[in-house]
Design an enzyme around this catalytic site. Structure first.
Site, PDB file in Angstrom:
ATOM      1  N   LYS A   1      15.552 119.305   3.943  1.00  0.00           N
ATOM      2  CA  LYS A   1      14.828 120.450   4.331  1.00  0.00           C
ATOM      3  C   LYS A   1      13.667 119.844   4.672  1.00  0.00           C
ATOM      4  O   LYS A   1      12.531 120.188   5.561  1.00  0.00           O
ATOM      5  CB  LYS A   1      14.687 121.459   4.259  1.00  0.00           C
ATOM      6  CG  LYS A   1      14.083 123.103   5.022  1.00  0.00           C
ATOM      7  CD  LYS A   1      14.168 124.154   4.776  1.00  0.00           C
ATOM      8  CE  LYS A   1      13.185 125.309   5.175  1.00  0.00           C
ATOM      9  NZ  LYS A   1      13.726 126.177   4.637  1.00  0.00           N
TER      10      LYS A   1
ATOM     11  N   GLY B   1      15.861 134.804   2.657  1.00  0.00           N
ATOM     12  CA  GLY B   1      15.428 132.912   2.528  1.00  0.00           C
ATOM     13  C   GLY B   1      14.305 132.697   3.237  1.00  0.00           C
ATOM     14  O   GLY B   1      13.539 133.173   2.581  1.00  0.00           O
ATOM     15  N   CYS B   2      14.725 131.516   4.390  1.00  0.00           N
ATOM     16  CA  CYS B   2      13.601 130.891   4.519  1.00  0.00           C
ATOM     17  C   CYS B   2      11.990 131.776   4.987  1.00  0.00           C
ATOM     18  O   CYS B   2      12.693 132.702   6.043  1.00  0.00           O
ATOM     19  CB  CYS B   2      13.580 129.736   5.885  1.00  0.00           C
ATOM     20  SG  CYS B   2      12.330 128.741   6.038  1.00  0.00           S
ATOM     21  N   PHE B   3      11.124 132.010   4.593  1.00  0.00           N
ATOM     22  CA  PHE B   3      10.192 132.365   4.720  1.00  0.00           C
ATOM     23  C   PHE B   3       9.139 132.995   5.809  1.00  0.00           C
ATOM     24  O   PHE B   3       8.721 134.184   6.377  1.00  0.00           O
ATOM     25  CB  PHE B   3       9.093 132.718   3.874  1.00  0.00           C
ATOM     26  CG  PHE B   3       8.307 131.618   3.264  1.00  0.00           C
ATOM     27  CD1 PHE B   3       8.785 130.063   4.435  1.00  0.00           C
ATOM     28  CD2 PHE B   3       7.541 131.129   2.358  1.00  0.00           C
ATOM     29  CE1 PHE B   3       7.774 129.268   3.836  1.00  0.00           C
ATOM     30  CE2 PHE B   3       7.321 130.401   0.937  1.00  0.00           C
ATOM     31  CZ  PHE B   3       7.290 128.463   2.274  1.00  0.00           C
ATOM     32  N   TRP B   4       9.507 131.393   7.072  1.00  0.00           N
ATOM     33  CA  TRP B   4       8.887 131.505   8.109  1.00  0.00           C
ATOM     34  C   TRP B   4      10.002 132.398   8.945  1.00  0.00           C
ATOM     35  O   TRP B   4       8.896 133.798   9.861  1.00  0.00           O
ATOM     36  CB  TRP B   4       9.591 130.343   8.771  1.00  0.00           C
ATOM     37  CG  TRP B   4       9.403 129.101   8.055  1.00  0.00           C
ATOM     38  CD1 TRP B   4       7.872 129.077   7.332  1.00  0.00           C
ATOM     39  CD2 TRP B   4       9.739 127.447   7.961  1.00  0.00           C
ATOM     40  NE1 TRP B   4       7.552 127.759   7.160  1.00  0.00           N
ATOM     41  CE2 TRP B   4       8.408 127.014   7.437  1.00  0.00           C
ATOM     42  CE3 TRP B   4      10.425 126.616   9.139  1.00  0.00           C
ATOM     43  CZ2 TRP B   4       8.659 125.313   7.074  1.00  0.00           C
ATOM     44  CZ3 TRP B   4      10.929 126.222   8.660  1.00  0.00           C
ATOM     45  CH2 TRP B   4       9.660 124.848   8.338  1.00  0.00           C
TER      46      TRP B   4
END
Length: 233
Positions: A6, A56-59
């Site tokens: 990633k 999860g992914c902060f985006w």
């Protein structure tokens, strides 16, 4: 997704080299779940409150909350670990205690903490996935609420019990309630990532659907203009 992979893809994205053909290597977006509002919620006359969500992914989590009416600010960052490890390269190793998180500043007279929890559990992430979310795995992607007050703790505990009792997810909720150890904003390039990189394959596959689900399931809560960190809308 293996964290080093990633990081490599993120570097390529920053250089503008990742194309849409990579999208299918990122899995698929979690499906939204229609859930009841919390039976127990905060009652506050204050006009500013802070909550910290990890999912999860902060985006994507940031992108969802930026489109919620009553949210003044949603900042991507790290929570659960020490200040000296609150850096993307270290957190991505999965051994710092940090979770990728979003600090949400909101007006409780416009949107309650319970309403934010409803969005969090319903469209922002899958609360039944343990130490992973979609294509990402590791404790840094855990589902966790970093409660900021005894009242938030009480509302969150009651809501998790309510949802588990209703069996709306088919599996038990694994979201952890953790005490606040400090929130550390992420690097500038992570802020407003969904808005700034809407064509990035990870965003297309995993995160834009979450914003669409917010608009579809909670139209009364949705605002078209996001509350951005940069340039502050």
């Amino acid at each position: 997704m293996h964290t080093s992979f990633k990081r490599l893809l993120l570097g390529l994205a920053m250089a503008g080299v990742v194309g849409q053909c990579w999208a299918f290597s990122f899995g698929r977006s979690e499906e939204p779940v229609v859930i009841a509002a919390p039976a127990l919620d905060e009652i506050s006359q204050a006009h500013s409150e802070t909550a910290v969500f990890a999912g999860g992914c902060f985006w994507g989590v940031q992108g969802v909350f930026q489109h919620v009416k009553g949210v003044h600010r949603a900042v991507s960052g790290y929570a659960g670990g020490a200040a000296d490890t609150a850096r993307y390269e270290r957190v991505s190793d999965g051994d710092t205690g940090h979770a990728e998180s979003v600090q949400v500043t909101f007006d409780p007279t416009q949107v309650s903490y319970g309403s934010l929890l409803q969005i969090y559990f319903s469209v922002a992430h899958d609360p039944t996935e343990l130490d992973r979310q979609g294509p990402d795995s590791g404790t840094q992607y855990r589902s966790a609420l970093f409660v900021q007050s005894p009242e938030q703790q009480r509302v969150a505990q009651a809501y998790i019990a309510q949802l588990d009792a209703a069996h709306v997810f088919g599996k038990p909720i694994v979201t952890r309630l953790e005490h606040d150890k400090g929130f550390y904003p992420a690097e500038d390039y992570h802020q407003d990532f969904l808005t700034e990189h809407p064509a990035y394959p990870y965003i297309v596959v995993n995160d834009l659907p979450k914003v669409a689900h917010l608009k579809q399931l909670y139209p009364q809560r949705y605002q078209e203009q996001p509350a951005l960190v940069k340039g502050g809308s």
